[in-house]
Design a protein around this motif. Structure first.
Motif, PDB file in Angstrom:
ATOM      1  N   PRO A 309     -20.532  47.707 -25.763  1.00  0.00           N
ATOM      2  CA  PRO A 309     -21.742  47.901 -24.955  1.00  0.00           C
ATOM      3  C   PRO A 309     -21.435  48.664 -23.672  1.00  0.00           C
ATOM      4  N   LEU A 310     -22.462  49.244 -23.083  1.00  0.00           N
ATOM      5  CA  LEU A 310     -22.310  49.847 -21.762  1.00  0.00           C
ATOM      6  C   LEU A 310     -21.850  48.794 -20.771  1.00  0.00           C
ATOM      7  N   TYR A 311     -21.210  49.244 -19.702  1.00  0.00           N
ATOM      8  CA  TYR A 311     -20.551  48.315 -18.776  1.00  0.00           C
ATOM      9  C   TYR A 311     -21.033  48.568 -17.362  1.00  0.00           C
ATOM     10  N   THR A 312     -21.357  47.499 -16.644  1.00  0.00           N
ATOM     11  CA  THR A 312     -21.831  47.646 -15.265  1.00  0.00           C
ATOM     12  C   THR A 312     -21.014  46.820 -14.276  1.00  0.00           C
ATOM     13  N   GLY A 313     -19.888  46.300 -14.704  1.00  0.00           N
ATOM     14  CA  GLY A 313     -19.047  45.500 -13.815  1.00  0.00           C
ATOM     15  C   GLY A 313     -18.047  46.350 -13.064  1.00  0.00           C
ATOM     16  N   THR A 314     -17.034  45.698 -12.492  1.00  0.00           N
ATOM     17  CA  THR A 314     -16.049  46.418 -11.679  1.00  0.00           C
ATOM     18  C   THR A 314     -14.599  46.153 -12.093  1.00  0.00           C
ATOM     19  N   ALA A 315     -14.367  45.342 -13.119  1.00  0.00           N
ATOM     20  CA  ALA A 315     -12.999  45.111 -13.592  1.00  0.00           C
ATOM     21  C   ALA A 315     -12.441  46.408 -14.166  1.00  0.00           C
ATOM     22  N   VAL A 316     -11.115  46.514 -14.206  1.00  0.00           N
ATOM     23  CA  VAL A 316     -10.473  47.739 -14.687  1.00  0.00           C
ATOM     24  C   VAL A 316      -9.418  47.405 -15.724  1.00  0.00           C
ATOM     25  N   GLY A 317      -9.013  48.422 -16.484  1.00  0.00           N
ATOM     26  CA  GLY A 317      -7.848  48.303 -17.341  1.00  0.00           C
ATOM     27  C   GLY A 317      -8.113  47.836 -18.754  1.00  0.00           C
ATOM     28  N   PHE A 318      -9.369  47.656 -19.139  1.00  0.00           N
ATOM     29  CA  PHE A 318      -9.662  47.070 -20.449  1.00  0.00           C
ATOM     30  C   PHE A 318      -9.974  48.108 -21.522  1.00  0.00           C
ATOM     31  N   SER A 319     -10.217  49.352 -21.150  1.00  0.00           N
ATOM     32  CA  SER A 319     -10.673  50.354 -22.123  1.00  0.00           C
ATOM     33  C   SER A 319      -9.579  51.365 -22.421  1.00  0.00           C
ATOM     34  N   SER A 320      -9.647  51.947 -23.631  1.00  0.00           N
ATOM     35  CA  SER A 320      -8.696  53.004 -23.984  1.00  0.00           C
ATOM     36  C   SER A 320      -9.228  53.827 -25.138  1.00  0.00           C
ATOM     37  N   LEU A 321      -9.078  55.137 -25.038  1.00  0.00           N
ATOM     38  CA  LEU A 321      -9.309  55.992 -26.194  1.00  0.00           C
ATOM     39  C   LEU A 321      -8.307  55.634 -27.280  1.00  0.00           C
ATOM     40  N   CYS A 322      -8.649  55.927 -28.533  1.00  0.00           N
ATOM     41  CA  CYS A 322      -7.761  55.603 -29.650  1.00  0.00           C
ATOM     42  C   CYS A 322      -6.753  56.741 -29.838  1.00  0.00           C
ATOM     43  N   VAL A 323      -5.530  56.486 -29.411  1.00  0.00           N
ATOM     44  CA  VAL A 323      -4.502  57.524 -29.369  1.00  0.00           C
ATOM     45  C   VAL A 323      -4.135  58.022 -30.760  1.00  0.00           C
ATOM     46  N   ALA A 324      -4.270  57.162 -31.790  1.00  0.00           N
ATOM     47  CA  ALA A 324      -3.819  57.527 -33.131  1.00  0.00           C
ATOM     48  C   ALA A 324      -4.804  58.406 -33.886  1.00  0.00           C
ATOM     49  N   LYS A 325      -6.039  58.536 -33.422  1.00  0.00           N
ATOM     50  CA  LYS A 325      -7.062  59.278 -34.164  1.00  0.00           C
ATOM     51  C   LYS A 325      -7.094  60.752 -33.775  1.00  0.00           C
ATOM     52  N   ASP A 326      -7.195  61.601 -34.793  1.00  0.00           N
ATOM     53  CA  ASP A 326      -7.297  63.031 -34.527  1.00  0.00           C
ATOM     54  C   ASP A 326      -8.562  63.376 -33.750  1.00  0.00           C
ATOM     55  N   ILE A 327      -9.651  62.639 -33.997  1.00  0.00           N
ATOM     56  CA  ILE A 327     -10.910  62.957 -33.327  1.00  0.00           C
ATOM     57  C   ILE A 327     -10.814  62.782 -31.817  1.00  0.00           C
ATOM     58  N   THR A 328      -9.896  61.923 -31.391  1.00  0.00           N
ATOM     59  CA  THR A 328      -9.690  61.753 -29.949  1.00  0.00           C
ATOM     60  C   THR A 328      -9.293  63.075 -29.310  1.00  0.00           C
ATOM     61  N   TYR A 329      -8.451  63.830 -29.972  1.00  0.00           N
ATOM     62  CA  TYR A 329      -7.965  65.088 -29.400  1.00  0.00           C
ATOM     63  C   TYR A 329      -8.985  66.217 -29.580  1.00  0.00           C
ATOM     64  N   ASP A 330      -9.843  66.096 -30.615  1.00  0.00           N
ATOM     65  CA  ASP A 330     -10.987  67.005 -30.683  1.00  0.00           C
ATOM     66  C   ASP A 330     -11.893  66.771 -29.477  1.00  0.00           C
ATOM     67  N   PHE A 331     -12.119  65.504 -29.153  1.00  0.00           N
ATOM     68  CA  PHE A 331     -12.927  65.123 -27.995  1.00  0.00           C
ATOM     69  C   PHE A 331     -12.324  65.674 -26.705  1.00  0.00           C
ATOM     70  N   VAL A 332     -11.033  65.459 -26.513  1.00  0.00           N
ATOM     71  CA  VAL A 332     -10.363  65.937 -25.303  1.00  0.00           C
ATOM     72  C   VAL A 332     -10.458  67.461 -25.212  1.00  0.00           C
ATOM     73  N   ASP A 333     -10.233  68.144 -26.308  1.00  0.00           N
ATOM     74  CA  ASP A 333     -10.288  69.602 -26.314  1.00  0.00           C
ATOM     75  C   ASP A 333     -11.679  70.099 -25.939  1.00  0.00           C
ATOM     76  N   ASP A 334     -12.701  69.498 -26.526  1.00  0.00           N
ATOM     77  CA  ASP A 334     -14.069  69.935 -26.240  1.00  0.00           C
ATOM     78  C   ASP A 334     -14.442  69.697 -24.782  1.00  0.00           C
ATOM     79  N   VAL A 335     -14.125  68.520 -24.278  1.00  0.00           N
ATOM     80  CA  VAL A 335     -14.485  68.174 -22.900  1.00  0.00           C
ATOM     81  C   VAL A 335     -13.752  69.069 -21.911  1.00  0.00           C
ATOM     82  N   VAL A 336     -12.456  69.225 -22.109  1.00  0.00           N
ATOM     83  CA  VAL A 336     -11.676  70.063 -21.192  1.00  0.00           C
ATOM     84  C   VAL A 336     -12.141  71.511 -21.261  1.00  0.00           C
TER      85      VAL A 336
END
Length: 548
Positions: A309-336
């Motif tokens: 779900p969307l997040y509205t709190g202030t804690a940190v460190g709980f989220s991460s992109l999935c490093v093992a998936k190829d689509i992650t790097y498609d995402f990074v390439d497109d955004v950059v």
């Protein structure tokens, strides 16, 4: 105090100081200072009603008073070389600043070879002034600002502005007189990177609010605007190839609320406005952590294929992109790729901090690939200092945000990277984080890094801050403003001012001028100017705030 300026008109900000003469001859500020109306810098007698030469923020490298002051009148003209479009732009900016309060026409005209008035002069022969330096010469007949580049000319105009009375910042006609002390200022910056960061992810800020902050930064010769465009709480920039990042991921903020995002046209408007003030925008997309807004927008970016779900709190460190998936790097390439195409500046910030949900091995893998993508699209990498735990790209900058109490081992890793060629931007949280409370009674802000009063924020040396770091590795300083508790321009005023001014001086002024006592005297004279600009700043008890 209410905010009376509308900043697209480029007004807000002003210089400050009414100060007390702070002894600034040659390159150094002498300890102590004379009372208003007493001895001017260097021992020369001060002219009543004229701010001593060099009594500004940041303090200039050299201020040599002498001769009679120059007085602006209804006959004053702003002269520019007829073949210099850039000088004419700076002249138009200056005229727009001065017309409302003086009531003078101040026409911008081609220089006719004579003397008198205000002359803005670009000269390629002034190699000693570098990319941002300037020389200001003032006397009875006029003021001449000389620079090698338009940026230097613009910075010289900020100095001229600060030498005038604080009431020059008003948007209605004031009585004057408008005098500039006689003498010569020769000034170049200590560091090429002098930044301020605005977190628009925790709370969203409109284009006009960002422009307002740009105008405030420009007065103090800050030249980098770092925009924190993504985090767990919100994604703030439209990406055509991944549209839900903005429309869904940008739909909330800390504590709830509508959030918001910049269209590409709006982002380009911010970039162009910053460029007109000779600031470079540094966009940041934080990854692989601080990515909940992206993960919520696209389920396929999660290792389990399930969108949180969307997040509205202030804690940190709980989220991460999935490093093992190829689509992650498609995402990074497109955004950059899309952000790089919108950003003419040289830098692109990829975050890299607090990736607590990413293993070290995965972190190194991800950061290596993300950096290669930034380089592929022609940008220089910046990352938070955790970047040194991976393999910093050639030419990369690591932004250090640790504390005095940060472990020796972590500091040693940063120092080793610096000795191996990684440049550093210094943003120690217990010195330069503008969201830290001043005292326990400060209503806004956080205190995890401690309380940061005005003296603590100013009174340290970037070149000597981290043991084992060669001074040549320090690219500059940056003052970040995180916005967990900051939701309006009034909040920005309270937390950024006056500490942003100290950060600006740390970045610009020579180390030899660094002295808390003389700085606090100059700072104390800034109250009237900030008030004239509608900035409701924190009136620190460490400073004797003056009236004009």
């Amino acid at each position: 105090m209410t905010q009376r300026r509308t900043f697209p008109r480029l007004r807000l900000l002003g210089s400050l100081l009414l100060v007390v003469a702070a002894g600034i001859t040659g390159i150094g500020a002498a300890p102590g200072g004379a009372a208003p109306g007493g001895a001017a810098p260097g021992g020369a007698a001060a002219t009543p009603g004229v701010r001593p030469l060099g009594d500004i923020v940041p303090v200039p490298a050299s201020a040599r008073p002498g001769g009679s002051p120059y007085t602006l009148t209804a006959r004053t003209r702003i002269h520019v070389d007829d073949d210099s479009r850039e000088a004419r732009r700076v002249g138009a900016y200056l005229a727009d600043l001065l017309r409302p309060s003086t009531g003078y026409a101040l026409p911008v005209v081609d220089h006719d070879g004579g003397t008198g008035g205000i002359r803005l002069r670009l000269s390629g022969r002034e190699a000693a002034l570098g990319d941002e330096g300037y020389r200001l010469e003032s006397g009875r007949r006029g003021v001449t600002i000389t620079a090698r580049t338009p940026a230097g000319l613009f910075h010289g105009v900020q100095t001229l502005r600060q030498q005038l009375p604080a009431s020059v910042e008003e948007d209605t006609r004031q009585p004057g007189p408008w005098r500039v002390a006689g003498g010569t200022i020769t000034d170049t910056p200590r560091y090429a990177y002098r930044g301020a960061m605005l977190d628009v992810s925790r709370h969203f800020f409109t284009v006009e609010q960002v422009k307002r902050y740009i105008d405030q930064m420009a007065l103090y010769k800050i030249n980098k605007l770092h925009l924190h465009l993504s985090d767990d709480q919100g994604w703030r920039i439209a990406i055509d190839s991944w549209p839900r990042l903005a429309t869904y991921g940008g739909s909330t903020q800390v504590g709830g609320g509508p959030g918001g995002y910049y269209t590409k046209a709006q982002y380009k408007d911010i970039v162009a406005y910053a460029a007109s003030r000779h600031l470079e925008v540094v966009p940041e997309i934080d990854m692989p952590g601080h990515t909940n807004a992206a993960l919520a927008s696209y389920a396929e970016l999660n290792c389990d294929g399930i969108a949180p779900p969307l997040y509205t709190g202030t804690a940190v460190g709980f989220s991460s992109l999935c490093v093992a998936k190829d689509i992650t790097y498609d995402f990074v390439d497109d955004v950059v790729r899309e952000i790089a195409a919108l950003t003419p500046g040289r830098y692109l910030h990829i975050g890299g901090d607090e990736a607590h949900s990413t293993s070290h091995e995965d972190y190194v893998t991800f950061m290596d690939r993300a950096q290669a993508t930034v380089v592929k699209y022609g940008k220089t990498v910046i990352g938070w200092h955790q970047l040194v735990g991976a393999n910093p790209a050639e030419g990369a900058l690591a932004q250090y945000w640790g504390l005095d109490r940060t472990s020796d081992a972590e500091k040693a890793r940063v120092a080793a990277a610096a000795r191996n060629g990684t440049g550093l931007i210094l943003s120690p949280a217990d010195r330069l984080y503008l969201d830290m409370k001043y005292t326990k009674d400060t209503p806004l802000g956080l205190s995890w890094a401690g309380y940061v009063e005005v003296q603590r924020s100013y009174d340290w040396d970037p070149a000597a801050y981290l043991p084992g770091v060669p001074a040549s590795a320090v690219a500059g300083v940056e003052a970040p403003l995180w916005t967990e508790t900051i939701a309006s321009s009034a909040h920005i005023d309270q937390m950024a001012f006056p500490r942003l001014l100290g950060a600006a001086e740390l970045g610009w002024s020579p180390a030899a001028t660094h002295d808390w006592e003389t700085y606090r005297q100059r700072l104390g004279g800034q109250g009237p100017r900030l008030e004239a600009l509608g900035v409701d700043f924190y009136r620190s008890p460490q400073v004797d705030w003056r009236t004009e």
